[in-house]
Design an enzyme around this catalytic site. Structure first.
Site, PDB file in Angstrom:
ATOM      1  N   GLU A 198      31.757   8.074   0.831  1.00 38.63           N
ATOM      2  CA  GLU A 198      32.556   7.857   2.050  1.00 38.63           C
ATOM      3  C   GLU A 198      31.787   8.199   3.143  1.00 38.63           C
ATOM      4  OE1 GLU A 198      37.176   9.175   0.183  1.00 38.63           O
ATOM      5  OE2 GLU A 198      35.845  10.756   1.331  1.00 38.63           O
TER       6      GLU A 198
ATOM      7  N   GLU B 217      35.684  14.816  -6.512  1.00 42.67           N
ATOM      8  CA  GLU B 217      35.313  14.573  -5.062  1.00 42.67           C
ATOM      9  C   GLU B 217      34.268  15.786  -4.578  1.00 42.67           C
ATOM     10  OE1 GLU B 217      36.533  13.709  -0.445  1.00 42.67           O
ATOM     11  OE2 GLU B 217      38.109  14.507  -1.999  1.00 42.67           O
TER      12      GLU B 217
ATOM     13  N   GLU C 105      37.540   9.007  12.556  1.00 42.16           N
ATOM     14  CA  GLU C 105      37.450  10.322  12.002  1.00 42.16           C
ATOM     15  C   GLU C 105      38.001  11.336  12.968  1.00 42.16           C
ATOM     16  OE1 GLU C 105      37.272  12.456   9.765  1.00 42.16           O
ATOM     17  OE2 GLU C 105      37.347  10.944   8.069  1.00 42.16           O
TER      18      GLU C 105
ATOM     19  N   GLU D 197      34.588   6.377   9.843  1.00 42.24           N
ATOM     20  CA  GLU D 197      34.479   6.615   8.541  1.00 42.24           C
ATOM     21  C   GLU D 197      34.768   5.167   7.742  1.00 42.24           C
ATOM     22  OE1 GLU D 197      36.407   8.460   4.408  1.00 42.24           O
ATOM     23  OE2 GLU D 197      35.641  10.048   5.897  1.00 42.24           O
TER      24      GLU D 197
ATOM     25  N   ASP E  10       0.764  -1.184   0.026  1.00 43.06           N
ATOM     26  CA  ASP E  10       0.076  -0.003  -0.049  1.00 43.06           C
ATOM     27  C   ASP E  10       0.787   1.212  -0.049  1.00 43.06           C
ATOM     28  OD1 ASP E  10      -1.653   1.997   0.374  1.00 43.06           O
ATOM     29  OD2 ASP E  10      -2.565   1.176   2.385  1.00 43.06           O
TER      30      ASP E  10
ATOM     31  N   HIS F 234      31.409  12.225   1.494  1.00 42.74           N
ATOM     32  CA  HIS F 234      31.904  12.780   0.157  1.00 42.74           C
ATOM     33  C   HIS F 234      31.643  11.726  -1.109  1.00 42.74           C
ATOM     34  CE1 HIS F 234      35.188  14.603   2.693  1.00 42.74           C
ATOM     35  NE2 HIS F 234      34.100  15.234   3.020  1.00 42.74           N
TER      36      HIS F 234
ATOM     37  N   GLU G 192      30.179   8.878   7.065  1.00 38.07           N
ATOM     38  CA  GLU G 192      30.817   8.937   8.035  1.00 38.07           C
ATOM     39  C   GLU G 192      29.433   8.770   9.314  1.00 38.07           C
ATOM     40  OE1 GLU G 192      34.339  12.015   7.135  1.00 38.07           O
ATOM     41  OE2 GLU G 192      32.452  12.906   8.181  1.00 38.07           O
TER      42      GLU G 192
ATOM     43  N   ARG H  67      41.383  21.504   0.564  1.00 41.85           N
ATOM     44  CA  ARG H  67      40.162  20.720   1.038  1.00 41.85           C
ATOM     45  C   ARG H  67      39.189  21.898   1.509  1.00 41.85           C
ATOM     46  NH1 ARG H  67      40.503  14.971   2.218  1.00 41.85           N
ATOM     47  NH2 ARG H  67      42.762  14.378   1.539  1.00 41.85           N
TER      48      ARG H  67
ATOM     49  N   ARG I 248      32.222  17.258  -1.769  1.00 45.37           N
ATOM     50  CA  ARG I 248      32.450  17.192  -0.414  1.00 45.37           C
ATOM     51  C   ARG I 248      31.318  17.378   0.510  1.00 45.37           C
ATOM     52  NH1 ARG I 248      37.503  16.413   1.417  1.00 45.37           N
ATOM     53  NH2 ARG I 248      37.318  18.023   3.156  1.00 45.37           N
TER      54      ARG I 248
END
Length: 446
Positions: free
Chosen positions: A134, A335, A191, A198, A54, A247, A136, A318, A337
């Site tokens: 990745e 990547e 981490e 992670e 349903d 990420h 976490e 980063r 992030r």
């Protein structure tokens, strides 16, 4: 997860392995895993795509008057769970696509939405969209009733080992469980924040990667419970420490050739990769409501905690939204992030792919890379470099989403309407609630 199974293979394995129950899994719009559990006697019917449920009972699916829906199991997702009481028979799982009563794919099915965008990539000559996620998560101690507390299980930091990292045994058990289920785990580590972990798994094509993220969440929560711990994928459970991200490393392939790689380019990036990246940057603010779908998600996207809050890219830095990891050749990838693990992975991958494909189709020009730490630039410097902010709250993110035709097309009217409606209610509840912070700040002064 492994090779393709036939219906006969699955029926045979279920009998040989003494599988008593099968969970037919699917994901609602909010990213919550749902399942219809059936005894083995019903497996044949399920494999013939005749299991109904349903749809009106599921968040954001359909109205009462159109509620009959069918689950179509994807046979390649057959997996036997390595837990369950001895002697009681095993439990297996199959991830399903959702179909309407008239046997057409249901347009609000997140897995189906991702498949629709993948079809578009295929029409442009790309045979696969590869994702290396990745995710976490935090491990908190549970109280005597099994409810989560805010007590962390360790004081470990980035890549720490025992004795600081008491979650290590739990994490090792999670990795072993995933391994037994056919996952290829690339790395697992502590981490930055205490209690934070992670686990990265080997890249896979987008549908499989999203299926794996959902199965991964089930495994993590199940294993943690056995250790008296509560695993949470909430993006920012604690103030003053880093939040949890997810990420997403991504690349497009044509057959066995990575369409993002060009060995004669200074950065090793093809024109396709640059167009794709330009599309990601152009639509980033509009897909944030999907990749960061909670009120709480925006507590993570703030300066100072390793999470991106500015729309920019860099080969090594980063602080921007998109980083280009160092590997080249078949491993060339970008990547992104910003996504967090509360995101519905099917929708998150669909909107990022759609953004990138828009860049490719329209040959969007990539803005210059940012090699400075954006967190130390002031507003004037950021503006001069053409760097914009990600949305600062869910309400702002929803406005961007609703006004972006490319994102609307990616999700389809049905999913967009139901997602936005649910999220506007969530924002309103948060906005009108009175928080402890306000009482602490104002009650004695005013």
């Amino acid at each position: 997860m492994g090779s393709k199974y036939t219906k006969e293979d699955i029926l045979r394995i279920a009998e040989q392995e003494n599988v008593a129950y099968i969970r037919l899994l699917f994901t609602d719009l909010m990213g919550t895993i749902k399942n219809v559990e059936i005894p083995r006697s019903q497996l044949n019917k399920a494999l013939d795509n005749k299991m109904m449920f349903d749809g009106s009972t599921i968040e954001g699916f359909v109205r009462i008057e159109e509620s009959d829906m069918y689950l179509h199991p994807d046979l390649s997702t057959w997996v036997i769970y390595p837990w369950g009481a001895p002697g009681e028979g095993k439990v297996a799982g199959l991830t399903c696509d959702i179909y309407n009563a008239d046997k057409t794919p249901f347009e609000g099915d997140p897995r189906g939405i991702l498949k629709r965008v993948l079809k578009e990539a295929e029409e442009l000559g790309f045979t696969s969209f590869n994702i290396g996620p990745e995710p976490e998560f935090f491990l908190f101690k549970s109280d005597e009733n099994g409810e989560p507390t805010l007590n962390l299980n360790d004081k470990g930091g980035y890549f720490d080992l025992a004795p600081l990292d008491l979650g290590e045994n739990c994490r090792r058990d999670i990795v072993l469980t995933l391994d037994r289920m056919g996952f290829e785990v690339e790395a697992s580590h502590h981490e930055v924040a205490p209690g934070q972990h992670e686990i990265d798994f080997k890249y896979a094509d987008a549908v499989k990667a999203a299926d794996q993220i959902q199965t991964f969440k089930l495994v993590v929560k199940n294993v943690a419970r056995r250790y008296g711990l509560h695993a949470t994928f909430m993006p920012k459970p604690l103030f003053g420490v880093s939040g949890s991200g997810m990420h997403c490393h991504q690349s497009l392939f044509r057959g066995s050739e990575n369409a993002f790689y060009n060995e004669s380019d200074k950065l090793g990036l093809s024109e396709t990769a640059r167009y794709y990246l330009a599309g990601i940057l152009k639509h980033a603010r509009s897909f944030t409501a999907i990749t960061n779908p909670l009120v709480n998600s925006y507590k993570r996207l703030v300066p100072g905690y390793e999470a991106p809050c500015y729309v920019a890219w860099s080969p090594q830095n980063r602080s921007p939204l998109v980083r280009i990891p160092a590997s080249r050749g078949l491993s060339t990838r970008i990547e992104v992030r910003s996504p967090d693990p509360a995101a519905n992975p099917y929708l998150a991958l669909a909107v990022m792919l759609k953004a990138g494909l828009d860049g490719i189709k329209n040959k969007l020009q990539l803005p210059p890379q940012t090699d400075r730490n954006i967190y130390v630039m002031d507003e004037v410097e950021r503006e001069a470099a053409g760097i914009t902010n990600l949305p600062t709250n869910l309400h702002e993110a929803l406005q961007y989403l609703k006004n972006n035709p490319v994102m609307i097309e990616a999700l389809g009217e049905h999913a967009l309407e139901h997602f936005v409606e649910a999220k506007e209610i969530e924002w309103d509840m948060f906005r009108t609630a009175v928080h402890q912070w306000e009482r602490d700040q104002y009650m004695s002064i005013y």
